[in-house]
Each structure stands twice: as structure tokens, then as C-alpha cells.
Motif scaffolding. Structure first.
Motif, PDB file in Angstrom:
ATOM      1  N   ILE A   5       0.804  -1.266  -0.077  1.00  0.00           N
ATOM      2  CA  ILE A   5      -0.178  -0.120   0.054  1.00  0.00           C
ATOM      3  C   ILE A   5       1.009   1.314  -0.268  1.00  0.00           C
ATOM      4  N   ASP A   6       1.977   1.315   0.839  1.00  0.00           N
ATOM      5  CA  ASP A   6       2.833   2.487   0.678  1.00  0.00           C
ATOM      6  C   ASP A   6       3.330   2.683  -0.393  1.00  0.00           C
ATOM      7  N   GLN A   7       3.810   1.210  -1.375  1.00  0.00           N
ATOM      8  CA  GLN A   7       4.190   1.624  -2.584  1.00  0.00           C
ATOM      9  C   GLN A   7       3.245   1.993  -3.579  1.00  0.00           C
ATOM     10  N   TYR A  46       6.439   5.973 -19.694  1.00  0.00           N
ATOM     11  CA  TYR A  46       6.664   5.640 -18.298  1.00  0.00           C
ATOM     12  C   TYR A  46       5.152   4.997 -17.937  1.00  0.00           C
ATOM     13  N   MET A  47       4.178   5.822 -18.094  1.00  0.00           N
ATOM     14  CA  MET A  47       2.978   5.360 -17.829  1.00  0.00           C
ATOM     15  C   MET A  47       2.341   4.086 -18.482  1.00  0.00           C
ATOM     16  N   VAL A  48       2.627   4.060 -19.988  1.00  0.00           N
ATOM     17  CA  VAL A  48       2.249   2.713 -20.456  1.00  0.00           C
ATOM     18  C   VAL A  48       3.333   1.584 -19.920  1.00  0.00           C
ATOM     19  N   SER A  49       4.525   1.753 -19.548  1.00  0.00           N
ATOM     20  CA  SER A  49       5.349   0.836 -19.430  1.00  0.00           C
ATOM     21  C   SER A  49       5.457   0.470 -17.783  1.00  0.00           C
ATOM     22  N   TYR A  50       5.243   1.396 -17.200  1.00  0.00           N
ATOM     23  CA  TYR A  50       5.526   1.148 -15.700  1.00  0.00           C
ATOM     24  C   TYR A  50       3.971   1.062 -15.072  1.00  0.00           C
ATOM     25  N   ALA A  51       3.515   2.221 -15.137  1.00  0.00           N
ATOM     26  CA  ALA A  51       2.249   2.269 -14.408  1.00  0.00           C
ATOM     27  C   ALA A  51       0.904   1.364 -14.955  1.00  0.00           C
ATOM     28  N   ASP A  52       1.009   1.074 -16.384  1.00  0.00           N
ATOM     29  CA  ASP A  52       0.085   0.152 -16.847  1.00  0.00           C
ATOM     30  C   ASP A  52       0.393  -1.398 -16.563  1.00  0.00           C
ATOM     31  N   LYS A  53       1.751  -1.530 -16.615  1.00  0.00           N
ATOM     32  CA  LYS A  53       2.259  -2.956 -16.888  1.00  0.00           C
ATOM     33  C   LYS A  53       2.751  -3.426 -15.285  1.00  0.00           C
ATOM     34  N   VAL A  54       3.108  -2.551 -14.626  1.00  0.00           N
ATOM     35  CA  VAL A  54       3.523  -2.874 -13.223  1.00  0.00           C
ATOM     36  C   VAL A  54       2.564  -2.491 -11.764  1.00  0.00           C
ATOM     37  N   HIS A  55       2.376  -1.198 -11.945  1.00  0.00           N
ATOM     38  CA  HIS A  55       1.424  -0.686 -10.790  1.00  0.00           C
ATOM     39  C   HIS A  55      -0.056  -1.226 -10.852  1.00  0.00           C
ATOM     40  N   HIS A 158      11.317  -2.927 -10.990  1.00  0.00           N
ATOM     41  CA  HIS A 158      11.842  -1.487 -10.182  1.00  0.00           C
ATOM     42  C   HIS A 158      11.235  -0.484 -11.196  1.00  0.00           C
ATOM     43  N   ASP A 159      11.025   0.782 -10.427  1.00  0.00           N
ATOM     44  CA  ASP A 159      10.618   1.829 -10.811  1.00  0.00           C
ATOM     45  C   ASP A 159      11.615   2.331 -11.915  1.00  0.00           C
ATOM     46  N   PRO A 160      11.432   2.488 -13.078  1.00  0.00           N
ATOM     47  CA  PRO A 160      12.679   2.885 -13.957  1.00  0.00           C
ATOM     48  C   PRO A 160      12.824   4.437 -13.921  1.00  0.00           C
ATOM     49  N   LEU A 161      12.010   5.306 -13.323  1.00  0.00           N
ATOM     50  CA  LEU A 161      12.079   6.672 -13.407  1.00  0.00           C
ATOM     51  C   LEU A 161      12.152   7.045 -11.970  1.00  0.00           C
ATOM     52  N   PHE A 162      11.628   6.650 -11.102  1.00  0.00           N
ATOM     53  CA  PHE A 162      11.635   7.259  -9.454  1.00  0.00           C
ATOM     54  C   PHE A 162      12.330   6.189  -8.498  1.00  0.00           C
ATOM     55  N   GLY A 163      12.687   5.070  -9.232  1.00  0.00           N
ATOM     56  CA  GLY A 163      13.393   4.121  -8.299  1.00  0.00           C
ATOM     57  C   GLY A 163      14.824   4.449  -7.862  1.00  0.00           C
ATOM     58  N   GLN A 164      15.743   3.665  -7.350  1.00  0.00           N
ATOM     59  CA  GLN A 164      16.929   4.063  -6.836  1.00  0.00           C
ATOM     60  C   GLN A 164      17.866   4.248  -7.865  1.00  0.00           C
TER      61      GLN A 164
END
Length: 190
Positions: A5-7, A46-55, A158-164
Motif C-alpha cells: 500500500i505504501d508503494q 513511463y505511464m504505459v510501461s510502468y504504471a500500466d504494466k506493473v502498478h 523496479h520503477d525505472p524513473l523514480f526508483g533507486q
């Protein structure tokens, strides 16, 4: 490690930052100015690759678990998962328009404006629903261990933009966002 939930909360804050960037570029189009198509493309990639496919799949798994645990949540969960599919479709279409506008393909400015506005509004409203209702219910419904089980059941990335580590393809977008933050944090001139 942050719990699921934090993530999700963190992802929502990060997506909101990108939605603001997209809004700014749409405002340029409305004012008949040239938007930064490269930043728009990076943001939507980012939105179509991380938000839509991971988040969103993580949220879907969490919400499905909630509906299984408490059948009264079934209708709300069904609505949010349907919204995920709609947002994915809107995002892919807007991303295609942005990429087409950077080539020799003809893209009507009005189409780009309306598609962008619709995408941003739909995703903002969706995030608000999740934050205002189901994520609070999930926090109350599950233990940390149960949330970890849901998180482990879904493929992670991992988040490719806001990750470590910021991936190479997002370095320009990251620098742009950091520059915006610095501009926003500067005190106004006396």
C-alpha cells in the motif's frame, strides 16, 4: 521495504507529478505553442510501461484479494479494474498520437488536446477513488504479512524513473522533473 500500500501511494504521487507535466504540455498546445514532445513521449512511455504494466496489476491483485476477503467490495473492485483497462486504452492511444506527432504523420492539435485532457482527467479521478476509499479499506483489512503475500504473487519490476536507479531512457525526463522541482522551490524575487 515499503509495504504494497505504501508503494501504491508512492506510485500515485509520482504519477501525479507526470500528470502535471503532461498538463503543462497540453496547456502549451491549447495556447498554440509548441509542446516538448520528447518530454511528453518520455512521460507517456513511463505511464504505459510502468504504471500500466506493473502498478495497475499490483492494484488489481490487491483489489481481487479484497473482494475475495470481503464480498461486499466486489462491485467497487470490478469498477476499478474496468477503469484500469479504460485508462490503459486511453494512455496507449495518447502515446501513439505523441509519437505520430514527432514524425511526418499528421496529427490534429485538437485531437491531441482532447485525448490528453481525457487521459489526465481519467487517471486523476481514478487515483482519487483509490486513495479515498479502497486503499484505506485495504490497510484496515490486511496485515503486513498478507500484503507481502499479495505483493509477491504479482511480478515486480523496479520503477525505472523514480526508483533507486534511473534507467538511461528516463534520464532526460528525470532531469526535467528535478529542474521543475528546483524552480518550484526557489523563493520568488523580492
Amino acid at each position: 521495504m515499503a509495504n504494497l500500500i505504501d508503494q501504491i501511494h508512492t506510485d500515485h504521487r509520482n504519477m501525479a507529478r507526470l500528470l502535471s507535466l503532461i498538463d503543462e504540455e497540453i496547456d502549451k498546445l491549447i495556447a498554440e505553442k509548441l509542446p516538448d514532445f520528447l518530454m511528453l513521449e518520455h512521460a507517456m512511455r513511463y505511464m504505459v510501461s510502468y504504471a500500466d504494466k506493473v502498478h495497475h496489476p499490483k492494484e488489481d491483485a490487491l483489489f481481487e484479494r479484497m473482494a475475495t476477503t470481503d464480498s461486499r467490495l466486489g462491485e467497487a473492485v470490478d469498477g476499478l479494474t474496468a477503469e484500469h483497462r479504460h485508462i490503459v486504452s486511453l494512455g496507449e492511444h495518447f502515446y501513439d498520437l505523441i509519437r505520430a506527432a514527432q514524425t511526418t504523420d499528421f496529427v490534429r492539435r485538437d485531437d491531441m488536446i482532447s485525448e490528453g485532457i481525457e487521459y489526465v482527467a481519467a487517471l486523476r479521478a481514478h487515483i482519487h477513488k483509490e486513495e479515498a476509499d479502497l486503499l484505506k479499506r485495504a490497510q484496515a483489512l490486511f496485515t503486513v504479512e498478507e500484503l507481502e503475500d499479495v505483493d509477491k504473487a504479482v511480478e515486480s519490476a523496479h520503477d525505472p524513473l523514480f526508483g533507486q536507479v534511473v534507467e538511461r531512457e528516463y534520464k532526460d525526463l528525470f532531469a526535467y522533473i528535478i529542474g521543475q522541482q528546483a524552480d518550484n522551490n526557489r523563493a520568488p524575487p523580492d
